[in-house]
Scaffold this motif. Structure first.
Motif, PDB file in Angstrom:
ATOM      1  N   SER A  82      61.462  68.789  12.170  1.00 58.10           N
ATOM      2  CA  SER A  82      59.328  68.101  11.852  1.00 58.10           C
ATOM      3  C   SER A  82      59.245  68.468  13.366  1.00 58.10           C
ATOM      4  O   SER A  82      60.237  67.496  14.060  1.00 58.10           O
ATOM      5  CB  SER A  82      60.145  66.261  11.491  1.00 58.10           C
ATOM      6  OG  SER A  82      58.814  65.638  11.509  1.00 58.10           O
ATOM      7  N   VAL A  83      58.544  69.035  13.692  1.00 55.07           N
ATOM      8  CA  VAL A  83      57.910  69.058  14.774  1.00 55.07           C
ATOM      9  C   VAL A  83      57.857  68.442  15.519  1.00 55.07           C
ATOM     10  O   VAL A  83      57.495  67.218  16.455  1.00 55.07           O
ATOM     11  CB  VAL A  83      57.232  70.625  14.900  1.00 55.07           C
ATOM     12  CG1 VAL A  83      56.559  70.080  16.926  1.00 55.07           C
ATOM     13  CG2 VAL A  83      57.716  71.475  15.199  1.00 55.07           C
ATOM     14  N   GLU A  98      53.717  69.704  25.294  1.00 58.04           N
ATOM     15  CA  GLU A  98      52.169  70.270  24.811  1.00 58.04           C
ATOM     16  C   GLU A  98      51.476  69.800  23.698  1.00 58.04           C
ATOM     17  O   GLU A  98      53.278  69.630  22.272  1.00 58.04           O
ATOM     18  CB  GLU A  98      52.501  71.616  25.117  1.00 58.04           C
ATOM     19  CG  GLU A  98      53.149  72.952  26.052  1.00 58.04           C
ATOM     20  CD  GLU A  98      52.716  74.302  26.864  1.00 58.04           C
ATOM     21  OE1 GLU A  98      52.737  74.700  25.766  1.00 58.04           O
ATOM     22  OE2 GLU A  98      53.343  74.607  27.837  1.00 58.04           O
ATOM     23  N   PRO A  99      50.191  70.550  22.981  1.00 55.36           N
ATOM     24  CA  PRO A  99      50.183  70.313  22.154  1.00 55.36           C
ATOM     25  C   PRO A  99      51.009  71.249  20.824  1.00 55.36           C
ATOM     26  O   PRO A  99      51.067  72.154  20.914  1.00 55.36           O
ATOM     27  CB  PRO A  99      48.259  70.727  21.786  1.00 55.36           C
ATOM     28  CG  PRO A  99      48.165  70.280  23.375  1.00 55.36           C
ATOM     29  CD  PRO A  99      49.400  70.990  24.366  1.00 55.36           C
ATOM     30  N   ILE A 100      50.861  70.089  19.858  1.00 48.95           N
ATOM     31  CA  ILE A 100      51.244  71.600  18.521  1.00 48.95           C
ATOM     32  C   ILE A 100      50.191  71.955  18.200  1.00 48.95           C
ATOM     33  O   ILE A 100      49.165  72.030  17.687  1.00 48.95           O
ATOM     34  CB  ILE A 100      51.747  70.524  16.899  1.00 48.95           C
ATOM     35  CG1 ILE A 100      52.925  69.481  17.365  1.00 48.95           C
ATOM     36  CG2 ILE A 100      52.382  70.948  16.117  1.00 48.95           C
ATOM     37  CD1 ILE A 100      53.067  68.301  16.707  1.00 48.95           C
ATOM     38  N   ARG A 101      51.134  73.565  17.977  1.00 52.13           N
ATOM     39  CA  ARG A 101      50.603  74.909  17.570  1.00 52.13           C
ATOM     40  C   ARG A 101      51.078  75.361  16.315  1.00 52.13           C
ATOM     41  O   ARG A 101      52.206  75.099  15.793  1.00 52.13           O
ATOM     42  CB  ARG A 101      49.961  75.590  18.091  1.00 52.13           C
ATOM     43  CG  ARG A 101      51.051  76.228  19.597  1.00 52.13           C
ATOM     44  CD  ARG A 101      50.461  76.606  20.506  1.00 52.13           C
ATOM     45  NE  ARG A 101      51.433  77.659  21.042  1.00 52.13           N
ATOM     46  CZ  ARG A 101      51.924  77.392  22.550  1.00 52.13           C
ATOM     47  NH1 ARG A 101      51.386  76.255  22.643  1.00 52.13           N
ATOM     48  NH2 ARG A 101      52.845  78.363  22.670  1.00 52.13           N
ATOM     49  N   ARG A 102      50.429  76.618  15.302  1.00 48.06           N
ATOM     50  CA  ARG A 102      51.534  76.961  14.521  1.00 48.06           C
ATOM     51  C   ARG A 102      51.471  78.086  15.106  1.00 48.06           C
ATOM     52  O   ARG A 102      50.627  79.057  15.963  1.00 48.06           O
ATOM     53  CB  ARG A 102      50.450  77.032  13.354  1.00 48.06           C
ATOM     54  CG  ARG A 102      50.154  75.935  12.371  1.00 48.06           C
ATOM     55  CD  ARG A 102      50.407  75.653  11.174  1.00 48.06           C
ATOM     56  NE  ARG A 102      50.519  74.647  10.649  1.00 48.06           N
ATOM     57  CZ  ARG A 102      51.459  73.610   9.811  1.00 48.06           C
ATOM     58  NH1 ARG A 102      52.677  74.828   9.924  1.00 48.06           N
ATOM     59  NH2 ARG A 102      50.433  72.596  10.082  1.00 48.06           N
ATOM     60  N   THR A 111      56.261  73.929  19.371  1.00 50.15           N
ATOM     61  CA  THR A 111      55.234  73.395  20.837  1.00 50.15           C
ATOM     62  C   THR A 111      56.383  73.828  21.065  1.00 50.15           C
ATOM     63  O   THR A 111      57.902  73.628  21.133  1.00 50.15           O
ATOM     64  CB  THR A 111      55.400  72.151  20.450  1.00 50.15           C
ATOM     65  OG1 THR A 111      54.111  71.861  21.856  1.00 50.15           O
ATOM     66  CG2 THR A 111      55.736  71.052  20.331  1.00 50.15           C
ATOM     67  N   PHE A 112      56.086  73.589  23.250  1.00 50.93           N
ATOM     68  CA  PHE A 112      56.435  73.405  24.307  1.00 50.93           C
ATOM     69  C   PHE A 112      57.006  72.112  24.992  1.00 50.93           C
ATOM     70  O   PHE A 112      56.159  71.353  25.051  1.00 50.93           O
ATOM     71  CB  PHE A 112      56.200  74.547  25.021  1.00 50.93           C
ATOM     72  CG  PHE A 112      57.273  75.902  25.013  1.00 50.93           C
ATOM     73  CD1 PHE A 112      58.066  76.804  25.137  1.00 50.93           C
ATOM     74  CD2 PHE A 112      55.477  76.769  23.794  1.00 50.93           C
ATOM     75  CE1 PHE A 112      58.236  78.196  24.403  1.00 50.93           C
ATOM     76  CE2 PHE A 112      55.854  78.062  23.460  1.00 50.93           C
ATOM     77  CZ  PHE A 112      56.820  78.486  23.885  1.00 50.93           C
TER      78      PHE A 112
END
Length: 125
Positions: A82-83, A98-102, A111-112
């Motif tokens: 789970s991110v 960083e903001p979660i993205r797809r 994310t990073f």
């Protein structure tokens, strides 16, 4: 030729205590070996997470890679269940994400964040 898998990834770090706190205490890598090399005045520390290994080389006075897109290692990526949960845990330890993205190709969450020397690290479902 038959390559079986990646054996290890080597990361140059600037400070032993900071690197071990981050990779061992916070990310959960197990310490296999810590070796001081007097001829180089540096440390080589082998860490393990499941079947993956990272070698940390603690060296003084090495230049940083220009960020974010230098030639060479771009980033390390870790598979997580789970991110969202991993981001919450990292941020609770003071590690900014960083903001979660797809992922544009797989649609998976990712994310990073960065290690203490600025190396980009990715978490990916």
């Amino acid at each position: 030729m038959k390559l079986n898998r990646i054996h290890h990834i080597a990361v140059i770090c600037s400070d032993k205590d900071t690197a071990l706190n981050f990779y061992h205490n916070k990310l959960g890598f197990r310490i296999l070996r810590e070796n001081y090399r007097p001829e180089r005045d540096d440390w080589k520390i082998d860490l393990k997470l499941d079947d993956s290994e990272i070698e940390l080389f603690i060296m003084k006075d090495h230049p940083l890679h220009p960020s974010p897109e230098a030639y060479g290692l771009r980033h390390l990526a870790f598979r997580v269940d789970s991110v969202d949960e991993t981001v919450a845990e990292l941020e609770s330890m003071g590690i900014t994400c960083e903001p979660i993205r797809r992922d544009a190709f797989t649609g998976e969450k990712m994310t990073f964040f960065r290690d203490p020397d600025g190396l980009p690290l990715e978490i990916h479902e």
